[in-house]
Motif scaffolding. Structure first.
Motif, PDB file in Angstrom:
ATOM      1  N   LEU A   8       0.816  -1.212   0.000  1.00  0.00           N
ATOM      2  CA  LEU A   8       0.000   0.000   0.000  1.00  0.00           C
ATOM      3  C   LEU A   8       0.850   1.263   0.000  1.00  0.00           C
ATOM      4  N   ARG A   9       1.966   1.196   0.707  1.00  0.00           N
ATOM      5  CA  ARG A   9       2.827   2.392   0.725  1.00  0.00           C
ATOM      6  C   ARG A   9       3.421   2.630  -0.653  1.00  0.00           C
ATOM      7  N   ARG A  10       3.676   1.519  -1.357  1.00  0.00           N
ATOM      8  CA  ARG A  10       4.224   1.654  -2.702  1.00  0.00           C
ATOM      9  C   ARG A  10       3.190   2.295  -3.637  1.00  0.00           C
ATOM     10  N   LEU A  11       1.958   1.837  -3.533  1.00  0.00           N
ATOM     11  CA  LEU A  11       0.885   2.433  -4.352  1.00  0.00           C
ATOM     12  C   LEU A  11       0.683   3.902  -3.996  1.00  0.00           C
ATOM     13  N   ALA A  13       2.846   6.000  -2.735  1.00  0.00           N
ATOM     14  CA  ALA A  13       3.955   6.812  -3.227  1.00  0.00           C
ATOM     15  C   ALA A  13       3.852   7.032  -4.736  1.00  0.00           C
ATOM     16  N   GLU A  14       3.434   5.997  -5.458  1.00  0.00           N
ATOM     17  CA  GLU A  14       3.287   6.137  -6.914  1.00  0.00           C
ATOM     18  C   GLU A  14       2.245   7.190  -7.254  1.00  0.00           C
TER      19      GLU A  14
END
Lengths: 301, 637
Positions: A8-11, A13-14
């Protein structure tokens, strides 16, 4: 990533990256705010992307005048609470012509009060970039769309000739009159959205939670009687039923589901056992084959 | 077995929080499916979604309906229709653009890019590959390895994919023959072993019937490797970007008020904590990280992939496009680099033409200065080439209008991958992957390319040009040219004047006034002017230059826009009346032969950029008109 950041953090940040690119590259961006759960997530991400500044663009709601009353209340409360500029656009010409989902049919209503109205609003303010909360997992033609999706001066989408979109090197260049639709939630799934709402405690419209509501069953769809503009047909009767909505739009065009899920946790749990997609509750998608693609080519979000 | 997400969910509802925590920890694999047309890429993805019970009932109902209408499987479910989302795709039974699909098992989440097999849509395949960690290359068991198989495998490797799974599909149509599988895997290996993949596996499958996709097939008892999904769930594709040097390309400067100045961007390499020393790559200035600001409070550490807003201890000049980096491990900074380039437009690459280059958060004008070779995708041979056509790949040198900070693509995709954009159509026409930076010391061509006319002129803040004053003797050419040069000089421009006095007495003192000598005189003057233009100067040439053909020759020696013909149009009677040097009198008296206007013709210009008349205007006004022209046309700013 192994020791890296969670899914979720990756999404998150994107999406923030996408929003910052827009803020840096366009003269006059706007965020299309449709009040639903995806818009709530998108707005939350915008608050994060620009903190401690406020998002450097206004919100805009294209109001068909047939949204659930709870949605409009939530919209106005949200803009006031966050101190954000909210533009509301209604296709007055459509209102004068008496376009409505009951008599005009869902296709014409959507065309005039959503698609045409959106184009009017974009032209009126001269927006060169518009954020939308669409996700690629929603629908087949959405799965094909770029994150930065080019629109001609007439707002048309040419799905067979999209700009290649490599890495994060988004091509933001346009000529006068042209625009870009930007989809920061492209890579999110419905489950991601709910998990994120839960993790971040994001406010959403109460209609997503199960409650006894006045319901009419019409053509196998559960329609909520939100105001007295809905006329009952022969044999129809209003019943109090425990329902909630997986997706929100114009109330006459949005089917409810029977559910007892009255917390986020329960909604997420229900998601794992769901056997139908969220868009099934949308009457406008099934009007005709490839109807989403057709609407998108014409300028629908 | 075939419904991992479902069974786990059912069991987990009572302890939903724990279940969700487990979901959160799942890793994400982004992969693409590629290969030639009709090898069954879309069918394979449809099969993965179907077998992992990730299709909703309404999708399934639509699929069954569509299969009857458009299906290519004789009424059975046609899985390809699940992913071919565009009307044109379903009608033609092909994939045109990349589609993204999402699924999850109890071990991993997946984002799969289904990419088109047709050569004409290769750029869409590259789009899918640019954000993937693994490639599934499909090969039709009946057709074996094709050109497009090689092209896609090569592009995947070029785009930095280090893990490749070659699946031999349609094994059902090849009698599940081990011999067929072995032959194709060997052929593929021979090609792919040169491409630098870290892992390569081959799996025999039938996407249509599900053999070895999720469940092990009884039809291939000779195969002992993993199933496709089994492999995708467990393959280790980690590249720990967090352990590389810090790179933070600045996207947006965050200034809510006078007391706060933050630099917003996504960390594309390394990790950072408050107190770390960081440098601004281009300027070389160093400072210390003060805070890592987020809406949820300051961070103690941020790593690659995080979107942050950073504040710094010192006020230094930083804007969008700058890269904040580890002070002790900085990226390359140069205005030249060598790169692989995939050409993605119908209109061919033109070396020397100016394109817009976007790398990370920087956008600069750029040109391809040399096309070193193109690559034959079948043999990987390097071929000589003058241009790149659609879908061709070449090795190029790129020159930028200003220096950028970058790393090689191998080290960092975000810092080394760029796109080229057409200046007029704004189409994305090329995708490049930087191999290495070019510097004076390491590249012989660099000097020739770099310190050129443009570079010299840029240093002088002017556009080099020849102002060619032509007109009769006594028309006022030199007077006006002198005034123009004096003004330019006063403004700090770099100029040089060529006229009869300083040329006839030296360079051209061997020449007389015959027609042949006049031509040679002009040729030498023009060549000299050209050298001065190359030096970046504004050159003022004041010569009678009576013949059109010689003036045209001079014009053609210069580049486009570098020759301004100024016709000083003074009638002969006026010149004769002025006769400042008494030359007309001598010519009339026969003391001078071949004098222009008397016994030698003057051919007035037909298309001079500027015509100045001197009878009723003083030379200062003529000079002002010429200077205005230079400003209006961007020669001087």
């Amino acid at each position: 990533m192994k020791q890296g950041i969670s899914h979720l953090r990756r999404l998150e940040a994107e999406s923030m990256y996408v929003m910052r690119e827009v803020a840096s590259s366009f003269a006059n961006p706007v965020m299309l705010y449709s009040i639903g759960k995806d818009s709530s997530v998108m707005l939350h991400l915008a608050l994060k992307a620009f903190y401690p500044s406020k998002p450097p663009f206004p919100l805009m709601h294209v109001d068909t005048t047939w949204k659930f009353r709870d949605m409009i209340a939530f919209r106005d409360e949200t803009a006031a609470r966050l101190g954000l500029k909210l533009l509301v656009h209604v296709n007055e010409d459509g209102v004068k012509r008496g376009i409505n989902p009951f008599d005009s049919g869902s296709a014409l209503h959507t065309q005039v009060m959503k698609t045409e109205s959106l184009k009017q609003a974009l032209d009126k303010y001269g927006f060169d970039a518009a954020f939308g909360g669409a996700r690629r997992d929603e629908e087949k033609s959405r799965a094909k769309e770029r994150i930065f999706s080019f629109r001609s001066a007439t707002h048309a989408w040419d799905p067979k000739n999209q700009r290649p979109e490599l890495w994060r090197a988004y091509n933001t260049r346009i000529n006068k009159g042209e625009s870009i639709r930007v989809f920061p939630l492209s890579n999110w799934t419905e489950l991601d959205v709910w998990q994120y709402i839960m993790a971040e405690n994001i406010p959403i419209v109460p209609l997503y939670f199960a409650k006894k509501r006045p319901i009419v069953e019409r053509d196998g769809t559960l329609i909520m009687v939100d105001d007295d503009r809905m006329k009952l047909k022969n044999g129809e009767k209003v019943e109090e039923r425990l329902v909630r909505f997986r997706t929100l739009g114009c109330y006459p065009l949005t089917g409810a589901i029977e559910s007892e899920a009255d917390t986020i946790e329960a909604i997420v749990a229900e998601m794992f056992t769901a056997r139908t997609s969220e868009r099934q509750g949308r009457l406008i998608d099934s009007d005709e084959k490839a109807s989403m693609e057709k609407k998108k080519k014409e300028g629908y979000f | 077995m075939s419904a991992p997400a479902m069974t786990e969910a059912d069991a987990a509802i009572p302890s939903l929080k724990a279940f969700l925590a487990a979901q959160e920890k799942k890793s994400l694999l982004r992969f693409l499916t590629c290969g030639s047309v009709d090898d069954g890429k879309s069918t394979l993805i449809g099969r993965l979604l179907y077998d992992s019970k990730l299709l909703f009932d309404d999708h399934l109902a639509a699929l069954k309906r569509d299969s009857k209408q458009h299906g290519t499987t004789g009424g059975d479910i046609d899985f390809a229709l699940l992913v071919d989302g565009l009307e044109a795709e379903r009608e033609q039974g092909i994939t045109i653009d990349v589609a993204y699909r999402f699924f999850a098992t109890d071990k991993r989440k997946f984002i799969v890019a289904d990419t088109p097999g047709h050569e004409q849509y290769t750029r869409n395949m590259a789009t899918g590959a640019s954000n993937s960690e693994l490639a599934v290359v499909l090969v039709d068991a009946r057709k074996g390895v094709l050109t497009q198989t090689r092209r896609h495998t090569y592009i995947a490797s070029l785009l930095g994919i280090r893990h490749v799974v070659m699946v031999v599909n349609k094994m059902d149509l090849a009698g599940f023959s081990q011999e067929v599988f072995d032959r194709i895997s060997t052929e593929f290996s021979e090609f792919a072993s040169h491409l630098g993949f870290q892992s390569r596996v081959a799996i025999p499958i039938s996407a249509r019937f599900g053999d070895n996709v999720i469940t092990r097939s009884d039809n291939t008892p000779w195969y002992h490797g993993p199933t496709l999904l089994g492999f995708l769930e467990t393959v280790d594709v980690e590249t720990s970007l967090a352990d590389t040097p810090l790179r933070l390309p600045v996207q947006w400067v965050n200034r809510p008020n006078l007391d706060f100045r933050g630099y917003a961007g996504t960390i594309v390499g390394g990790r950072v904590r408050p107190g770390d020393r960081v440098a601004v790559a281009k300027s070389g200035r160093t400072t210390t990280v003060e805070r890592l600001v987020t809406m949820d409070g300051d961070l103690e550490e941020a790593t690659a992939g995080d979107a942050v807003t950073m504040t710094l201890r010192d006020e230094i000049d930083i804007s969008r496009g700058d890269v904040l980096c580890a002070a002790d491990s900085r990226p390359d900074v140069s205005d030249q680099f060598a790169a692989h380039l995939l050409w993605m437009a119908e209109e061919e690459l033109l070396p020397g033409r100016q394109y817009i280059l976007k790398l990370s958060t920087s956008t600069v004008p750029a040109q391809v200065t040399a096309l070193k070779h193109k690559v034959d995708v079948n043999t990987l041979e390097q071929l000589a080439a003058k241009t790149l056509h659609l879908n061709e790949i070449g090795m190029v040198n790129v020159s930028l209008a200003q220096p950028l900070a970058f790393d090689s693509y191998r080290e960092n995709r975000d810092m080394g991958g760029f796109v080229l954009i057409d200046r007029f159509t704004n189409a994305t026409v090329g995708a490049g992957m930087i191999e290495f930076g070019l510097r004076r010391a390491t590249n012989v061509h660099w000097q020739a390319l770099d310190v050129n006319k443009d570079a010299r002129a840029a240093l002088k803040h002017q556009k080099p040009v020849v102002l060619w004053f032509t007109g009769l003797s006594g028309s006022g050419k030199s007077t006006i040219a002198n005034l123009v040069e004096r003004t330019l000089h006063a403004e700090g421009r770099h100029t040089y004047m060529l006229d009869g006095d300083n040329v006839r007495h030296g360079l051209n003192r061997d020449l007389g006034f015959t027609d042949a000598d006049r031509v040679e005189n002009i040729r030498r003057v023009a060549e000299t002017a050209r050298l001065f233009v190359d030096a970046g100067l504004i050159v003022l040439v004041s010569f009678i230059s009576p013949f059109r053909s010689e003036r045209r020759m001079a014009r053609e020696l210069m580049g486009e826009g570098e020759f301004i013909e100024v016709f000083v149009d003074t009638p002969l009677e006026v010149c004769v009346a002025r006769d400042p040097k008494g030359l007309y009198a001598k010519a009339r008296a026969g003391a001078i032969r071949n004098f222009t206007g008397i016994d030698s013709p003057y051919e007035p210009p037909e298309n001079a950029e500027l015509v100045v008349r001197t009878e009723d205007a003083d030379p200062a006004r003529n000079a002002t008109a010429i200077l205005s022209y230079l400003k209006a046309n961007g020669y001087i700013v």
